[in-house]
Design a protein around this motif. Structure first.
Motif, PDB file in Angstrom:
ATOM      1  N   LYS A 127      -3.267  -9.212  -2.401  1.00  0.00           N
ATOM      2  CA  LYS A 127      -2.916  -8.923  -1.020  1.00  0.00           C
ATOM      3  C   LYS A 127      -3.228  -7.463  -0.689  1.00  0.00           C
ATOM      4  O   LYS A 127      -3.797  -7.146   0.352  1.00  0.00           O
ATOM      5  N   TYR A 128      -2.875  -6.592  -1.648  1.00  0.00           N
ATOM      6  CA  TYR A 128      -3.134  -5.175  -1.423  1.00  0.00           C
ATOM      7  C   TYR A 128      -4.633  -4.896  -1.444  1.00  0.00           C
ATOM      8  O   TYR A 128      -5.153  -4.133  -0.624  1.00  0.00           O
ATOM      9  N   ASP A 130      -7.021  -6.604  -0.498  1.00  0.00           N
ATOM     10  CA  ASP A 130      -7.666  -6.968   0.762  1.00  0.00           C
ATOM     11  C   ASP A 130      -7.600  -5.869   1.822  1.00  0.00           C
ATOM     12  O   ASP A 130      -8.368  -5.875   2.763  1.00  0.00           O
ATOM     13  N   THR A 131      -6.686  -4.955   1.645  1.00  0.00           N
ATOM     14  CA  THR A 131      -6.574  -3.879   2.638  1.00  0.00           C
ATOM     15  C   THR A 131      -7.528  -2.724   2.316  1.00  0.00           C
ATOM     16  O   THR A 131      -7.612  -1.764   3.064  1.00  0.00           O
ATOM     17  N   LEU A 132      -8.203  -2.793   1.166  1.00  0.00           N
ATOM     18  CA  LEU A 132      -9.024  -1.656   0.726  1.00  0.00           C
ATOM     19  C   LEU A 132     -10.467  -1.797   1.193  1.00  0.00           C
ATOM     20  O   LEU A 132     -10.956  -2.902   1.392  1.00  0.00           O
ATOM     21  N   LYS A 137     -12.017  -1.796  -3.495  1.00  0.00           N
ATOM     22  CA  LYS A 137     -11.422  -3.094  -3.821  1.00  0.00           C
ATOM     23  C   LYS A 137     -12.033  -3.632  -5.115  1.00  0.00           C
ATOM     24  O   LYS A 137     -11.329  -4.087  -6.013  1.00  0.00           O
ATOM     25  N   HIS A 178       3.522   0.610  -2.514  1.00  0.00           N
ATOM     26  CA  HIS A 178       3.932  -0.729  -2.081  1.00  0.00           C
ATOM     27  C   HIS A 178       4.936  -1.367  -3.014  1.00  0.00           C
ATOM     28  O   HIS A 178       5.647  -2.268  -2.629  1.00  0.00           O
TER      29      HIS A 178
END
Lengths: 191, 396
Positions: A127-128, A130-132, A137, A178
């Motif tokens: 999930k994290y 995907d934000t990169l 990533k 996070h």
């Protein structure tokens, strides 16, 4: 009565570097309590926390000539406190209090739920990720899911190891904010 | 209660972090762990503001005093950290039942049945330095400053009871011949600190000595000690610049300790049953004539004879090195061992029954106390002393 002039840290450091004791006092009073609190929270010992903070400030005075180069005084002082706290720990001088949270983390990471946690952790990782940005990533996932070293990642992606290290550092820092320290401990034990 | 093993795990992680050899995850973990102690909303005040102001003023005043004059009073730098701690409770415990006794402490005895006229002061920073040419310098609290220049090194005495060696400015390299050797010795009731030319720091306990060159050359650094010393060894490269230069401590009891850069204590008094090497940080190799062991932090090597195997046990390194912080630390200590420590620090001659009923002592007590106060703490536990001149007599 003259109005009180509020000096910036930068201006105070400039004066301190020329040996100005008033500047030193202002800096001292500005930060002593927050540094004391930072040390006390970790040591739970007033005397040790006070001594530690005094040592930090003593060094500030002794190195006053170099202090003008410090950009962020608050960060500098808190880093110094961290350094001293960790030094007490590795020299076996820190109270047991410092170790207490570690116990519960170990229980979390070794306990019967750890496999479940590992699965959930992977969910968090994806999930994290995907934000990169794309490159970061890739580096992050290769490292965590394939357990590749930074050198292996560098070879796989055909980029320099230094770049990998930078990308990974940034990604992990973001990830850290996070999740709990316990999760980072599990992650550390995977590698 | 956190087990020592788990504690060591965390300590090892932090050590890797400090040395810059932690993985990125480990770095993140250590930083997150440190941050973990900050409450989410960090505005919570710990002290009400009048007390906070009072604390700030008191601390600032102390700091002003400290920056105006380099500390003179403490026997060792770390002592200062504990000066405000009241003299620690010393417990006399029987056969190791420490905890039971701690719960039913007896009130201190009000009057002191010790029959003396004069108290005996605790030890202090005293030592004798013997230079390479045989001349002798008595080091006490008197004047400080440059003492000598010899073999490319200067030696300076500081105001706080330390001796510092430095390479002389005009040090020519490639000088042939052996470097000069100096010897620093402490009497009973003395202790001293020393900084060797490589930056290694040494704390020398009472009735001890260290013999060392004024400059380290070649492939290894070597010093000889008697008695007890604590080392913080600086890492340096050998003269060819390629390898780390080992630091070797030899004792007169056929023990050698070899290290690269580390903190450890070695106790080799000839009147003690064993040579004990305690590792606080890093790693060391301890050898005698036939055996060798590698220690990890928190371990102690015990050598009872020069030929017998070396035993290794887990210890609290902080307790074992309490003396450098200005404390006696007793932990299931028997009477003879306790008396030997008092003998070295107060320069008294202990007289006690040969056959003791196996009582053990535990506790932490400041070395800055005069003998009478020390005895008062002991006397609250059913042991009685008499001072007769230099004799310290345990009464039956």
């Amino acid at each position: 009565m003259s109005a009180e002039v509020v000096y910036t840290d930068k201006a105070l450091l400039e004066r301190l570097s020329r040996g100005d004791n008033n500047a030193y006092e202002t800096i001292y009073r500005r930060y002593v309590y927050s540094l004391y609190v930072a040390a006390y929270r970790r040591l739970n010992d007033r005397q040790q926390a006070e001594d530690l903070v005094q040592d930090v400030f003593f060094r500030v005075w002794n190195k006053r000539e170099e202090m003008a180069q410090v950009d962020n005084l608050s960060a500098y002082l808190h880093t110094a406190v961290r350094y001293e706290v960790l030094k007490l720990v590795t020299r076996r001088k820190a109270p047991l209090y410092f170790f207490e949270p570690f116990e519960s983390m170990l229980m979390e990471s070794d306990g019967p739920d750890s496999r479940l946690m590992a699965k959930e952790l992977l969910g968090l990782v994806y999930k994290y990720a995907d934000t990169l940005p794309e490159k970061r990533k890739q580096v992050f996932l290769l490292h965590i899911t394939n357990r590749l070293s930074t050198r292996e990642i560098a070879e796989t992606l055909g980029i320099s190891q230094k770049t990998v290290q930078n990308q990974l550092g940034t990604a992990l820092n973001g990830f850290r904010s996070h999740v709990s320290p316990a999760i980072m401990l599990i992650l550390a034990s995977w590698m | 209660m956190l087990s020592p093993k788990k504690r060591r795990k965390l300590i090892r992680l932090i050590e890797k972090y400090q040395k810059g050899i932690a993985t990125p995850e480990e770095v993140s973990f250590v930083e997150a762990y440190y941050k973990y102690f900050d409450p989410e909303n960090a505005s919570l005040p710990l002290l009400p503001s009048p007390e906070k102001q009072e604390q700030e003023n008191r601390l600032f005043k102390d700091m002003q005093a400290r920056i105006r004059q380099p500390p003179e009073e403490p026997p060792v730098v770390r002592l200062r950290k504990y000066t405000r701690v009241a003299a620690a409770v010393l417990l006399l415990i029987a056969g190791g039942a420490a905890l039971r006794y701690m719960n039913k402490k007896k009130p201190p005895v009000a009057t002191l049945p010790v029959a003396v006229k004069n108290d005996i002061a605790p030890g202090g920073n005293k030592a004798v330095l013997t230079l390479g040419n045989g001349s002798v310098v008595v080091l006490d609290s008197a004047s400080s400053g440059l003492l000598a220049e010899q073999g490319g090194a200067t030696v300076t005495k500081t105001g706080d009871g330390r001796l510092v060696y430095q390479k002389a400015v005009s040090d020519g390299t490639g000088v042939g011949g052996e470097p000069a050797y100096n010897t620093l010795s402490t009497p009973k009731g003395g202790q001293y600190r020393l900084q060797l030319p490589d930056g290694t720091k040494v704390w020398l306990n009472s009735a001890s000595s260290i013999h060392y060159p004024v400059a380290f050359t070649g492939n290894r650094r070597q010093v000889d000690i008697t008695g007890e010393a604590y080392f913080e060894v600086a890492q340096i490269l050998s003269s060819d610049g390629r390898k780390k230069m080992p630091f070797v401590v030899r004792t007169d009891r056929h023990t050698e300790v070899e290290v690269l850069g580390t903190h450890f204590n070695i106790m080799a008094y000839t009147d003690e049953s064993a040579v004990r090497t305690t590792l606080a940080e890093g790693s060391v190799k301890v050898t005698n004539l036939h055996h060798q062991v590698l220690l990890t932090p928190g371990q102690q090597a015990v050598l009872e004879a020069s030929l017998s195997p070396i035993k290794v046990k887990e210890v609290d390194a902080d307790k074992e090195t309490a003396w450098i912080s200005g404390f006696f630390q007793f932990d299931h200590t028997d009477l003879p061992t306790l008396m030997r420590q008092l003998q070295r620090w107060y320069d008294v001659e202990p007289v006690y029954p040969v056959k003791d009923n196996g009582r053990k002592f535990g506790g932490r007590i400041s070395r800055s106390l005069p003998l009478l106060e020390m005895l008062r703490l002991l006397e609250s536990n059913d042991i009685h002393f008499k001072i007769d001149g230099k004799k310290l007599i345990v009464q039956q």
